[in-house]
Design an enzyme around this catalytic site. Structure first.
Site, PDB file in Angstrom:
ATOM      1  N   SER A  58       3.904 -42.295 -43.269  1.00 30.17           N
ATOM      2  CA  SER A  58       4.178 -40.916 -43.586  1.00 30.17           C
ATOM      3  C   SER A  58       5.148 -40.861 -44.784  1.00 30.17           C
ATOM      4  O   SER A  58       5.788 -39.977 -45.179  1.00 30.17           O
ATOM      5  CB  SER A  58       5.578 -40.687 -42.229  1.00 30.17           C
ATOM      6  OG  SER A  58       6.541 -41.463 -42.336  1.00 30.17           O
ATOM      7  N   ASN A  97      14.671 -45.899 -35.901  1.00 27.59           N
ATOM      8  CA  ASN A  97      14.737 -44.797 -35.061  1.00 27.59           C
ATOM      9  C   ASN A  97      15.926 -43.933 -35.121  1.00 27.59           C
ATOM     10  O   ASN A  97      15.918 -42.890 -34.984  1.00 27.59           O
ATOM     11  CB  ASN A  97      14.679 -45.131 -33.301  1.00 27.59           C
ATOM     12  CG  ASN A  97      13.252 -46.053 -33.140  1.00 27.59           C
ATOM     13  OD1 ASN A  97      12.361 -46.218 -34.030  1.00 27.59           O
ATOM     14  ND2 ASN A  97      13.319 -46.487 -32.077  1.00 27.59           N
ATOM     15  N   THR A 138      10.055   6.299 -35.883  1.00 29.01           N
ATOM     16  CA  THR A 138       9.416   5.526 -34.792  1.00 29.01           C
ATOM     17  C   THR A 138       8.127   5.708 -34.331  1.00 29.01           C
ATOM     18  O   THR A 138       7.376   6.804 -34.689  1.00 29.01           O
ATOM     19  CB  THR A 138      10.489   6.120 -33.567  1.00 29.01           C
ATOM     20  OG1 THR A 138       9.942   7.615 -33.431  1.00 29.01           O
ATOM     21  CG2 THR A 138      12.068   6.092 -33.815  1.00 29.01           C
ATOM     22  N   HIS A 139       7.462   4.752 -33.807  1.00 33.67           N
ATOM     23  CA  HIS A 139       6.225   4.655 -33.713  1.00 33.67           C
ATOM     24  C   HIS A 139       5.295   5.069 -35.072  1.00 33.67           C
ATOM     25  O   HIS A 139       4.326   5.532 -35.049  1.00 33.67           O
ATOM     26  CB  HIS A 139       5.435   5.719 -32.667  1.00 33.67           C
ATOM     27  CG  HIS A 139       6.512   5.655 -31.390  1.00 33.67           C
ATOM     28  ND1 HIS A 139       6.202   4.977 -30.348  1.00 33.67           N
ATOM     29  CD2 HIS A 139       7.506   6.337 -31.176  1.00 33.67           C
ATOM     30  CE1 HIS A 139       7.099   5.087 -29.478  1.00 33.67           C
ATOM     31  NE2 HIS A 139       7.763   6.073 -30.000  1.00 33.67           N
ATOM     32  N   ASN A 178       0.327  -3.857 -57.090  1.00 37.92           N
ATOM     33  CA  ASN A 178       0.442  -4.399 -55.741  1.00 37.92           C
ATOM     34  C   ASN A 178       1.637  -5.038 -55.293  1.00 37.92           C
ATOM     35  O   ASN A 178       2.267  -5.744 -56.153  1.00 37.92           O
ATOM     36  CB  ASN A 178      -0.781  -5.284 -55.472  1.00 37.92           C
ATOM     37  CG  ASN A 178      -2.279  -4.731 -55.454  1.00 37.92           C
ATOM     38  OD1 ASN A 178      -2.064  -3.375 -55.324  1.00 37.92           O
ATOM     39  ND2 ASN A 178      -3.288  -5.279 -55.958  1.00 37.92           N
ATOM     40  N   GLU A 180       4.036  -9.117 -49.523  1.00 41.63           N
ATOM     41  CA  GLU A 180       2.858  -9.588 -48.639  1.00 41.63           C
ATOM     42  C   GLU A 180       2.892 -10.888 -48.410  1.00 41.63           C
ATOM     43  O   GLU A 180       2.688 -11.470 -47.364  1.00 41.63           O
ATOM     44  CB  GLU A 180       1.440  -9.094 -49.166  1.00 41.63           C
ATOM     45  CG  GLU A 180       1.258  -7.624 -49.115  1.00 41.63           C
ATOM     46  CD  GLU A 180      -0.031  -7.368 -49.762  1.00 41.63           C
ATOM     47  OE1 GLU A 180      -1.070  -6.582 -49.204  1.00 41.63           O
ATOM     48  OE2 GLU A 180      -0.221  -7.473 -51.263  1.00 41.63           O
ATOM     49  N   TYR A 236      12.542 -43.216 -28.058  1.00 40.19           N
ATOM     50  CA  TYR A 236      11.778 -42.861 -29.330  1.00 40.19           C
ATOM     51  C   TYR A 236      10.220 -42.945 -28.937  1.00 40.19           C
ATOM     52  O   TYR A 236       9.873 -43.968 -28.259  1.00 40.19           O
ATOM     53  CB  TYR A 236      11.969 -44.034 -30.469  1.00 40.19           C
ATOM     54  CG  TYR A 236      11.253 -43.588 -31.422  1.00 40.19           C
ATOM     55  CD1 TYR A 236      11.668 -42.541 -32.452  1.00 40.19           C
ATOM     56  CD2 TYR A 236       9.930 -44.525 -31.865  1.00 40.19           C
ATOM     57  CE1 TYR A 236      10.948 -42.409 -33.604  1.00 40.19           C
ATOM     58  CE2 TYR A 236       9.225 -44.024 -32.815  1.00 40.19           C
ATOM     59  CZ  TYR A 236       9.639 -42.730 -33.756  1.00 40.19           C
ATOM     60  OH  TYR A 236       8.971 -42.692 -34.771  1.00 40.19           O
ATOM     61  N   GLN A 245       7.232 -38.769 -35.376  1.00 40.85           N
ATOM     62  CA  GLN A 245       6.927 -38.858 -37.086  1.00 40.85           C
ATOM     63  C   GLN A 245       6.104 -37.446 -37.278  1.00 40.85           C
ATOM     64  O   GLN A 245       6.246 -37.335 -38.408  1.00 40.85           O
ATOM     65  CB  GLN A 245       5.902 -40.062 -37.231  1.00 40.85           C
ATOM     66  CG  GLN A 245       6.034 -40.148 -38.845  1.00 40.85           C
ATOM     67  CD  GLN A 245       5.131 -41.403 -39.006  1.00 40.85           C
ATOM     68  OE1 GLN A 245       5.584 -42.854 -38.782  1.00 40.85           O
ATOM     69  NE2 GLN A 245       3.912 -41.563 -39.715  1.00 40.85           N
TER      70      GLN A 245
HETATM   71  N1  ARG Z   1       7.942 -44.058 -39.293  1.00 43.92           N
HETATM   72  C1  ARG Z   1       8.729 -43.463 -38.397  1.00 43.92           C
HETATM   73  C2  ARG Z   1       9.322 -42.169 -38.600  1.00 43.92           C
HETATM   74  O1  ARG Z   1       9.552 -41.985 -39.953  1.00 43.92           O
HETATM   75  C3  ARG Z   1       9.969 -44.248 -38.164  1.00 43.92           C
HETATM   76  C4  ARG Z   1       9.684 -45.424 -37.348  1.00 43.92           C
HETATM   77  C5  ARG Z   1       9.901 -45.591 -35.924  1.00 43.92           C
HETATM   78  N2  ARG Z   1       9.943 -46.886 -35.355  1.00 43.92           N
HETATM   79  C6  ARG Z   1       9.018 -47.583 -34.886  1.00 43.92           C
HETATM   80  N3  ARG Z   1       9.051 -48.749 -34.392  1.00 43.92           N
HETATM   81  N4  ARG Z   1       7.613 -47.195 -35.481  1.00 43.92           N
HETATM   82  O2  ARG Z   1       9.351 -41.452 -37.853  1.00 43.92           O
END
Ligand code: ARG
Length: 481
Positions: free
Chosen positions: A24, A110, A155-156, A285, A290, A317, A322
């Site tokens: 991530s 976590n 209204t409406h 516009n 919008e 967890y 993620q």
């Molecule tokens: N990559 C995870 C996150 O960013 C955290 C890791 C979580 N723990 C694990 N054992 N994979 O949410």
């Protein structure tokens, strides 16, 4: 690569495809400052508790600060890792060597990711509140400048009763004032700190969670480690508040889009905020309005995305969590840019008093006031309602609007109509004669104006109570070890 692997978890090799799939980092790079601030508080706590030696904590802090400074200078290149937590730890290890191995004592990613996200959402909420405060003030200054301008309400989407521009502005402001309260609630949900929950069950090491929580500007530690690592309630609350606020903005925008059309013709967009067409030379516009309306759909999507991710997850967890990242990181900047641009656009909306007045006269918006004038003379409302209904019908048959109805004409329908009642046909009287709280009368509107200013003040106060990340970082960099 993959520093969170042991022999037990299959050795240090992870297929590059698997790392790429599960990482991530691309998204949570945005959490670098949060992650470093969280780690600084953690290591200071470890040192205070004698869990890591002071020299080790000192060198960890130096290393973290050097990473952060490089990021600020724009020259940091993070190692390829699964997430920002591992990337920072790996980078720290490359910089300071052995002492880095003690940073993750009594901590898991976590609780770390939950802490980072709490810090992030708290910071973003403060920014939202600041922008909300500004926008409320902009609405009030528009009320002060042109609040008495008369225009029809709907209204409406059919013309209903005469109101003032101030009343219309205050109606949207009232929704924003409730949003201030809602974001205040979000801040309450963010008052506890996840750090020290560990992977799921806490730790056997003598940490002091209240200490790190306080260093990070939280009231105290969260209550249950298993709950802490597996929940994102604060995120859902924040995304709900953001969605509701965006929805309110989208409704304001829908009005503006209508009002600036030739069909309504109530307002003209200043050249500074009107967009052109690549083909039609005449176009002016309302694209920004919008776009805000369009983006409100994305905010709602982000709320649904997180709620769907959470639904049915077992306790503790789960890596599904993620998937919270996109929704939580995208919403704040989007919302803040919408608030900011509206704050710029609202003063650049030029209302045309003449066109608005014509819209009031070309219609039957005074009918209710006329009926109420008869009620004031003692008539039963239903009788008055029928009498005015007949008068409207008569006008329609004669091809005239209600403003052109004469006393003589009205008297043929009901003898109770007289000069005095017919004054109710003037839109300004309609507004002036409203007597109820919350109405469009000048007195009632004055109270609404005050309420909006109070909300703007509250938003500012709530935002100021949040300790900003930069302030935290500057403090933790210096605090005695
Ligand atoms: N990559 C995870 C996150 O960013 C955290 C890791 C979580 N723990 C694990 N054992 N994979 O949410």
């Amino acid at each position: 690569m993959a520093i969170a692997k042991t022999e037990a978890s299959g050795g240090h090799q992870l297929l590059p495809e698997v790392l790429a799939f599960s990482s991530s980092l691309a998204l949570d790079k945005a959490l670098l400052l949060e992650d470093i601030v969280g780690s600084l508080a953690h290591v200071l706590m470890l040192a205070k508790q004698g869990i890591v030696p002071k020299e080790v904590a000192h060198s960890i802090r130096e290393g973290l600060v050097s990473i952060c400074e490089e990021a600020r200078a724009g020259s940091l290149k993070l190692p390829e890792e699964e997430d920002i937590h591992m990337a920072v730890e790996a980078e720290l290890s490359a910089r300071i060597g052995a002492p880095a191995a003690r940073l993750h004592t009594a901590r898991s990613r976590n609780d770390q990711v939950s802490t980072d996200l709490r810090l992030h959402v708290r910071e973003s909420t403060a920014e939202v509140l600041r922008h909300l405060s500004t926008l409320l003030e902009v609405l009030v200054s528009r009320m002060d400048a042109q609040g008495t301008l008369l225009l029809p309400s709907y209204t409406h989407r059919q013309r209903a009763q005469p109101v003032t521009l101030g009343f219309w502005l205050a109606s949207h402001g009232a929704a924003l004032a409730r949003d201030v309260e809602l974001f205040g609630f979000v801040l309450k949900q963010l008052r506890l700190c996840s750090l020290g929950a560990g992977a799921i069950a806490g730790t056997s090491l003598p940490i002091e969670r209240a200490f790190s929580a306080a260093l990070l500007g939280f009231e105290g530690p969260t209550h249950n480690a298993m709950d802490t690592v597996g929940e994102r309630d604060f995120g859902m609350d924040y995304l709900y508040a953001a969605s509701r606020l965006m929805l309110h903005l989208s409704r304001l925008c829908a009005d503006v889009i209508d009002y600036t059309s030739l069909e309504f013709g109530f307002a003209v967009l200043d050249g500074e905020i009107a967009c052109g067409s690549s083909m039609m030379p005449q176009k002016r516009n309302p694209d920004i309005f919008e776009l805000i309306r369009g983006k409100s759909g994305r905010a709602l999507g982000n709320l649904l995305s997180l709620m769907s991710t959470m639904k049915g997850l077992p306790a503790g967890y789960n890596r599904d969590l993620q998937e919270d990242r996109q929704a939580l990181l995208e919403t704040g900047p989007m919302l803040n840019s919408c608030l900011q641009v509206l704050g710029l656009a609202m003063p650049r909306l030029h209302f045309d008093a003449g066109r608005c007045k014509v819209a009031l006269e070309d219609g039957y918006t005074q009918a209710t006031d006329l009926a109420e004038a008869l009620v004031k003379k003692g008539m039963a409302f239903r009788e008055a309602y029928q009498a005015v209904g007949s008068l409207v019908r008569r006008c329609q048959e004669a091809g005239i609007f209600l403003s052109k109805a004469t006393v003589e004409m009205a008297k043929t329908i009901h003898p109770a109509f007289d000069e005095e009642t017919m004054k109710g046909l003037l839109p300004e009287n309609s507004v002036m004669h409203k007597a109820s709280l919350g109405s469009c009368s000048p007195e009632a509107l004055w109270l609404q104006r005050q309420m909006l200013l109070d909300a703007a003040g509250l938003a500012q106060t709530l935002a100021d109570e949040v300790v900003g990340l930069d302030v935290l970082y500057a403090k933790l960099k210096e605090v005695d070890l």
